[in-house]
Design a protein around this motif. Structure first.
Motif, PDB file in Angstrom:
ATOM      1  N   ALA A 168       0.843  -1.204   0.000  1.00  0.00           N
ATOM      2  CA  ALA A 168       0.000   0.000   0.000  1.00  0.00           C
ATOM      3  C   ALA A 168       0.873   1.246   0.000  1.00  0.00           C
ATOM      4  O   ALA A 168       1.875   1.307   0.719  1.00  0.00           O
ATOM      5  N   GLY A 169       0.480   2.243  -0.805  1.00  0.00           N
ATOM      6  CA  GLY A 169       1.134   3.542  -0.769  1.00  0.00           C
ATOM      7  C   GLY A 169       2.634   3.496  -0.965  1.00  0.00           C
ATOM      8  O   GLY A 169       3.380   4.230  -0.315  1.00  0.00           O
ATOM      9  N   GLY A 170       3.106   2.652  -1.855  1.00  0.00           N
ATOM     10  CA  GLY A 170       4.545   2.572  -2.105  1.00  0.00           C
ATOM     11  C   GLY A 170       5.270   1.578  -1.221  1.00  0.00           C
ATOM     12  O   GLY A 170       6.459   1.325  -1.422  1.00  0.00           O
ATOM     13  N   VAL A 171       4.592   1.021  -0.226  1.00  0.00           N
ATOM     14  CA  VAL A 171       5.194   0.014   0.648  1.00  0.00           C
ATOM     15  C   VAL A 171       4.903  -1.374   0.089  1.00  0.00           C
ATOM     16  O   VAL A 171       3.756  -1.700  -0.225  1.00  0.00           O
ATOM     17  N   LYS A 172       5.954  -2.177  -0.052  1.00  0.00           N
ATOM     18  CA  LYS A 172       5.817  -3.589  -0.437  1.00  0.00           C
ATOM     19  C   LYS A 172       6.656  -4.369   0.558  1.00  0.00           C
ATOM     20  O   LYS A 172       7.882  -4.424   0.436  1.00  0.00           O
ATOM     21  N   PHE A 173       5.998  -4.988   1.524  1.00  0.00           N
ATOM     22  CA  PHE A 173       6.728  -5.543   2.667  1.00  0.00           C
ATOM     23  C   PHE A 173       6.175  -6.888   3.086  1.00  0.00           C
ATOM     24  O   PHE A 173       4.962  -7.106   3.096  1.00  0.00           O
ATOM     25  N   ARG A 174       7.078  -7.781   3.465  1.00  0.00           N
ATOM     26  CA  ARG A 174       6.715  -9.054   4.081  1.00  0.00           C
ATOM     27  C   ARG A 174       7.653  -9.254   5.270  1.00  0.00           C
ATOM     28  O   ARG A 174       8.873  -9.189   5.131  1.00  0.00           O
ATOM     29  N   GLY A 175       7.069  -9.470   6.465  1.00  0.00           N
ATOM     30  CA  GLY A 175       7.919  -9.642   7.629  1.00  0.00           C
ATOM     31  C   GLY A 175       7.105  -9.757   8.898  1.00  0.00           C
ATOM     32  O   GLY A 175       6.016 -10.346   8.896  1.00  0.00           O
ATOM     33  N   ILE A 176       7.623  -9.190   9.955  1.00  0.00           N
ATOM     34  CA  ILE A 176       7.007  -9.315  11.269  1.00  0.00           C
ATOM     35  C   ILE A 176       6.708  -7.947  11.865  1.00  0.00           C
ATOM     36  O   ILE A 176       7.410  -6.966  11.615  1.00  0.00           O
ATOM     37  N   CYS A 177       5.647  -7.913  12.668  1.00  0.00           N
ATOM     38  CA  CYS A 177       5.311  -6.732  13.450  1.00  0.00           C
ATOM     39  C   CYS A 177       4.988  -7.186  14.865  1.00  0.00           C
ATOM     40  O   CYS A 177       4.795  -8.370  15.130  1.00  0.00           O
ATOM     41  N   ILE A 178       4.921  -6.227  15.779  1.00  0.00           N
ATOM     42  CA  ILE A 178       4.420  -6.477  17.124  1.00  0.00           C
ATOM     43  C   ILE A 178       2.952  -6.073  17.120  1.00  0.00           C
ATOM     44  O   ILE A 178       2.635  -4.904  16.841  1.00  0.00           O
ATOM     45  N   PRO A 179       2.022  -6.988  17.389  1.00  0.00           N
ATOM     46  CA  PRO A 179       0.609  -6.591  17.423  1.00  0.00           C
ATOM     47  C   PRO A 179       0.401  -5.397  18.358  1.00  0.00           C
ATOM     48  O   PRO A 179       0.801  -5.422  19.510  1.00  0.00           O
ATOM     49  N   GLY A 180      -0.200  -4.358  17.800  1.00  0.00           N
ATOM     50  CA  GLY A 180      -0.370  -3.105  18.531  1.00  0.00           C
ATOM     51  C   GLY A 180       0.405  -1.969  17.915  1.00  0.00           C
ATOM     52  O   GLY A 180       0.129  -0.799  18.181  1.00  0.00           O
ATOM     53  N   LEU A 181       1.380  -2.288  17.045  1.00  0.00           N
ATOM     54  CA  LEU A 181       2.159  -1.271  16.343  1.00  0.00           C
ATOM     55  C   LEU A 181       1.991  -1.466  14.836  1.00  0.00           C
ATOM     56  O   LEU A 181       2.030  -2.597  14.346  1.00  0.00           O
ATOM     57  N   PRO A 182       1.860  -0.371  14.079  1.00  0.00           N
ATOM     58  CA  PRO A 182       1.492  -0.475  12.658  1.00  0.00           C
ATOM     59  C   PRO A 182       2.665  -0.520  11.694  1.00  0.00           C
ATOM     60  O   PRO A 182       2.551  -0.048  10.557  1.00  0.00           O
ATOM     61  N   VAL A 183       3.800  -1.086  12.118  1.00  0.00           N
ATOM     62  CA  VAL A 183       4.995  -1.074  11.264  1.00  0.00           C
ATOM     63  C   VAL A 183       5.713  -2.420  11.341  1.00  0.00           C
ATOM     64  O   VAL A 183       5.558  -3.167  12.301  1.00  0.00           O
ATOM     65  N   GLY A 184       6.522  -2.683  10.320  1.00  0.00           N
ATOM     66  CA  GLY A 184       7.346  -3.874  10.322  1.00  0.00           C
ATOM     67  C   GLY A 184       8.591  -3.670  11.156  1.00  0.00           C
ATOM     68  O   GLY A 184       9.183  -2.582  11.169  1.00  0.00           O
ATOM     69  N   ILE A 185       9.025  -4.726  11.845  1.00  0.00           N
ATOM     70  CA  ILE A 185      10.222  -4.668  12.678  1.00  0.00           C
ATOM     71  C   ILE A 185      11.413  -5.287  11.952  1.00  0.00           C
ATOM     72  O   ILE A 185      12.553  -4.861  12.106  1.00  0.00           O
ATOM     73  N   GLY A 186      11.168  -6.302  11.170  1.00  0.00           N
ATOM     74  CA  GLY A 186      12.204  -6.942  10.373  1.00  0.00           C
ATOM     75  C   GLY A 186      11.551  -7.697   9.240  1.00  0.00           C
ATOM     76  O   GLY A 186      10.382  -8.086   9.330  1.00  0.00           O
ATOM     77  N   GLY A 187      12.283  -7.925   8.156  1.00  0.00           N
ATOM     78  CA  GLY A 187      11.717  -8.613   7.005  1.00  0.00           C
ATOM     79  C   GLY A 187      12.299  -8.064   5.714  1.00  0.00           C
ATOM     80  O   GLY A 187      13.474  -7.675   5.673  1.00  0.00           O
ATOM     81  N   HIS A 188      11.471  -7.979   4.668  1.00  0.00           N
ATOM     82  CA  HIS A 188      12.004  -7.530   3.384  1.00  0.00           C
ATOM     83  C   HIS A 188      10.941  -6.824   2.557  1.00  0.00           C
ATOM     84  O   HIS A 188       9.735  -7.023   2.738  1.00  0.00           O
ATOM     85  N   SER A 189      11.428  -6.000   1.638  1.00  0.00           N
ATOM     86  CA  SER A 189      10.582  -5.385   0.611  1.00  0.00           C
ATOM     87  C   SER A 189      10.947  -6.035  -0.723  1.00  0.00           C
ATOM     88  O   SER A 189      11.561  -7.104  -0.754  1.00  0.00           O
ATOM     89  N   ASP A 190      10.603  -5.384  -1.821  1.00  0.00           N
ATOM     90  CA  ASP A 190      11.004  -5.896  -3.127  1.00  0.00           C
ATOM     91  C   ASP A 190      12.422  -5.477  -3.484  1.00  0.00           C
ATOM     92  O   ASP A 190      12.939  -5.849  -4.539  1.00  0.00           O
ATOM     93  N   ARG A 191      13.081  -4.734  -2.562  1.00  0.00           N
ATOM     94  CA  ARG A 191      14.415  -4.210  -2.855  1.00  0.00           C
ATOM     95  C   ARG A 191      15.442  -4.511  -1.758  1.00  0.00           C
ATOM     96  O   ARG A 191      16.623  -4.664  -2.052  1.00  0.00           O
ATOM     97  N   ILE A 192      14.999  -4.556  -0.503  1.00  0.00           N
ATOM     98  CA  ILE A 192      15.944  -4.731   0.603  1.00  0.00           C
ATOM     99  C   ILE A 192      15.398  -5.746   1.606  1.00  0.00           C
ATOM    100  O   ILE A 192      14.210  -6.095   1.588  1.00  0.00           O
ATOM    101  N   ALA A 193      16.283  -6.195   2.500  1.00  0.00           N
ATOM    102  CA  ALA A 193      15.890  -7.016   3.643  1.00  0.00           C
ATOM    103  C   ALA A 193      16.742  -6.594   4.821  1.00  0.00           C
ATOM    104  O   ALA A 193      17.891  -6.158   4.655  1.00  0.00           O
TER     105      ALA A 193
END
Length: 646
Positions: free
Chosen positions: A178-203
């Motif tokens: 969504a909105g330029g973000v392409k991400f697969r990874g992990i989050c902490i339930p309760g926070l709206p962001v990824g903590i670690g993982g990868h996009s289509d360009r970096i990990a």
């Protein structure tokens, strides 16, 4: 998907976070609510009087107050993102109110802001409470393309925490497009962001880097005026702050008024002459920073995203599809007098114990890009060891880091520097290696006991030194270690070639026989496979597991599974890899493989409550689906949400 992992697809990031809030609440509503209560110092509203002391401390630290204040003045676009996340979660809660605990209240931006600060304070608070398991932390490595079979970088993510959740932290696996973000990874339930993982360009991945994120100040009271204390030589008045604490009592909420004594540094610790000062209370840049990390297109942009120092700590290892690998020691760390021992309580009346208002910058802190070794390895080890070369200076103030070697680092470095090219499949095996540190040399010496006919000696002679599920000897070796605290040092000495004295040999042999007797009494034989002693349990199902760490957290294998001894002598695994991921950074399409300890939900009625447990226990991974089109094709269930602002 088939493992219950949600992938959220939307045009705008604001709408994507709405979907992420819904997806988090669907699997972790109660955990989210409890984490928010913890961050705001309101756990007693759920658990009663027993939580009043910790609530009073949290309220006096002031996370909720800082969040309330910031929420009134924060930029409108940032607030809209957090509100949309809360709206999505609240939509699910409203739809399923009858199935959820009655104490769950609608989530607010203040909840998220409070938890953001708590995430930055999680390790310092655990350290203050004496809960950190010394010697067990996290692993990560990156391999440049010149060392891989694909010709492109491979990265391993492996954070170590309580696998049932530690201090409110558990990982949810997710995808966001969504909105330029392409991400697969992990989050902490309760926070709206990824903590670690990868996009289509970096990990990227993280490990604990051990900066000093708080100080304990010994408070000296004015002998002429008990209402004053010495603030670096200047008399200041204590602030007496009234905190209204609510607690559950016989089904009703009762208010308890508590007066907290507060200094300029922070609150006084209950029943102590000390005050505590944290580095990042009132800093809310972490979420913006995490979103910038998710949007980064290469390792340089990722390092740029870290510059605000909104995240309190972490070693970051990052790789990109352009072939780069990089390391950054990150910390929200004020500069201080290096002659002071900041790892112990300091005298608050001395001028040199004041913190500077200047933070260490990312350029000043340890970092490296594309080291000559083609490797980056960090397992809660010293920053200068990460490159396996001389790219990073070795001298740093003790309050920046006190880390050195760990057994996990040494083993990973040994495996990764072997003269071969590593495939993603081989990286998975390296990341889950079960060789027990120091065991081979110790077992060899124990195998010389007597005429070699004793069962215990025979087992030591035949043991492969590993902690695989089927390994016979691991259980006996662990029980031998537990017989006497000094046995771990004997094992380490054997590895280093240090001879055992006659007395040490005699004691070690007696301990081996005692360990065998215990194992026979507990599990019926000294020949038991390791998986009969070490087991995972969830949802009424119990299965054998692999991996090893002595119960004190030392002598950890690369896969450091450990736990609590149960009646009957078996061990219920409760600590180790809290998630694992291998990422292959291929320009034609980033690929990843991952696993959670149990499953991607807290709901015991869900088919995904323990559907990854078998993979995890055996040190295996599942292949991930990545990209909006790919996840749509692979979906086992799809849900369309009309965004409604609440």
């Amino acid at each position: 998907d088939g493992y219950g992992v949600a992938s959220v697809v939307a045009d705008k990031l604001e709408d994507g976070l709405y979907g992420l809030g819904y997806a988090q609440a669907r699997e972790y509503a109660a955990r989210m609510a409890e984490s928010y209560k913890l961050a705001r110092g309101r756990m007693a509203e759920i658990h009663g009087r027993a939580s009043l002391l910790s609530d009073g401390m949290m309220r006096s630290i002031g996370l909720e107050d800082a969040a309330l204040k910031f929420s009134e003045s924060m930029p409108a676009d940032e607030k809209a993102l957090l509100q949309s996340f809360c709206d999505g979660a609240n939509k699910y809660i409203a739809e399923n109110r009858s199935k959820l605990p009655g104490w769950i209240e609608p989530f607010t931006v203040v909840d998220v802001l409070s938890m953001t600060q708590l995430a930055n304070l999680a390790f310092p608070l655990q350290e203050l409470q004496g809960q950190l398991g010394i010697g067990v932390g996290s692993n990560q490595f990156a391999i440049s393309g010149k060392r891989t079979t694909t010709g492109h970088p491979i990265l391993s993510l492996d954070p170590h925490l309580g696998i049932d959740g530690q201090n409110g932290i558990v990982w949810q696996e997710f995808g966001l497009y969504a909105g330029g973000v392409k991400f697969r990874g992990i989050c902490i339930p309760g926070l709206p962001v990824g903590i670690g993982g990868h996009s289509d360009r970096i990990a990227w991945s993280v490990t604990n880097n051990n900066p000093s994120l708080y100080a304990l100040y010994q408070v000296k009271t004015n002998p002429q005026n008990a209402r004053q204390y010495s603030f670096h030589g200047e008399w200041r008045d204590f602030e007496n702050r009234q905190v209204d604490l609510r607690y559950l009592d016989n089904g009703k909420l009762t208010t308890f008024k508590q007066v907290v004594k507060v200094t300029t540094w922070g609150p006084m610790i209950p029943l102590s002459p000390m005050a505590v000062k944290f580095t990042s209370v009132g800093d809310f840049s972490a979420i913006d920073q995490a979103l910038a990390m998710m949007r980064a297109r290469n390792v340089d942009q990722f390092r740029e995203a870290l510059k605000p120092c909104g995240l309190s700590m972490w070693n970051y290892v990052v790789a990109d599809v352009d072939g780069n690998i990089a390391y950054q020691y990150n910390a929200h760390l004020p500069k201080r007098d290096e002659s002071v021992n900041w790892r112990s309580p300091v005298d608050g009346s001395l001028p040199n114990t004041a913190w500077s208002s200047t933070l260490w910058t990312t350029d000043e802190l340890p970092h490296a890009k594309n080291p000559a070794s083609g490797l980056l390895v960090n397992a809660n080890s010293a920053p200068w060891l990460t490159t396996l070369g001389d790219e990073i200076p070795k001298l740093w103030p003790a309050y920046v880091t006190t880390l050195g070697h760990t057994s996990r680092y040494d083993r990973l470095a040994e495996l990764l520097t072997a003269d071969r090219r590593v495939s993603p499949e081989e990286a998975m095996k390296i990341a889950t290696d079960t060789l027990v540190p120091n065991a081979a040399a110790a077992a060899q010496r124990l195998g010389l006991y007597g005429d070699g006919k004793l069962d215990e000696v025979r087992v030591m002679q035949r043991w492969n030194g590993r902690a695989d599920i089927e390994s016979v000897g691991t259980a006996l070796y662990l029980d031998w270690l537990l017989q006497r605290r000094s046995n771990a040092a004997l094992a380490a000495g054997a590895t280093s070639g240090v001879a055992w004295s006659a007395d040490q040999t005699n004691a070690a042999e007696k301990d081996l026989i005692a360990a065998g007797a215990k194992l026979k009494a507990d599990l019926g034989s000294v020949d038991v496979p390791w998986g009969k002693m070490l087991r995972m349990e969830r949802g009424g199902k119990q299965i054998p597991a692999g991996g090893f760490a002595n119960l004190g957290g030392v002598n950890a294998a690369v896969r450091p599974t450990t736990g609590a001894i149960q009646p009957g002598g078996w061990i219920r695994a409760n600590f180790g890899s809290s998630t694992r991921m291998i990422v292959s950074l291929e320009p034609k399409g980033v690929r990843s493989w991952s696993v959670l300890p149990y499953g991607d939900t807290d709901n015991p009625l869900s088919p995904h409550y323990a559907d990854q447990m078998g993979l995890y226990a055996a040190g295996k991974y599942k292949e991930d689906t990545f990209g909006a089109d790919a996840v749509a094709k692979a979906a086992k269930e799809s849900l369309h949400l009309d965004v409604k602002r609440l």
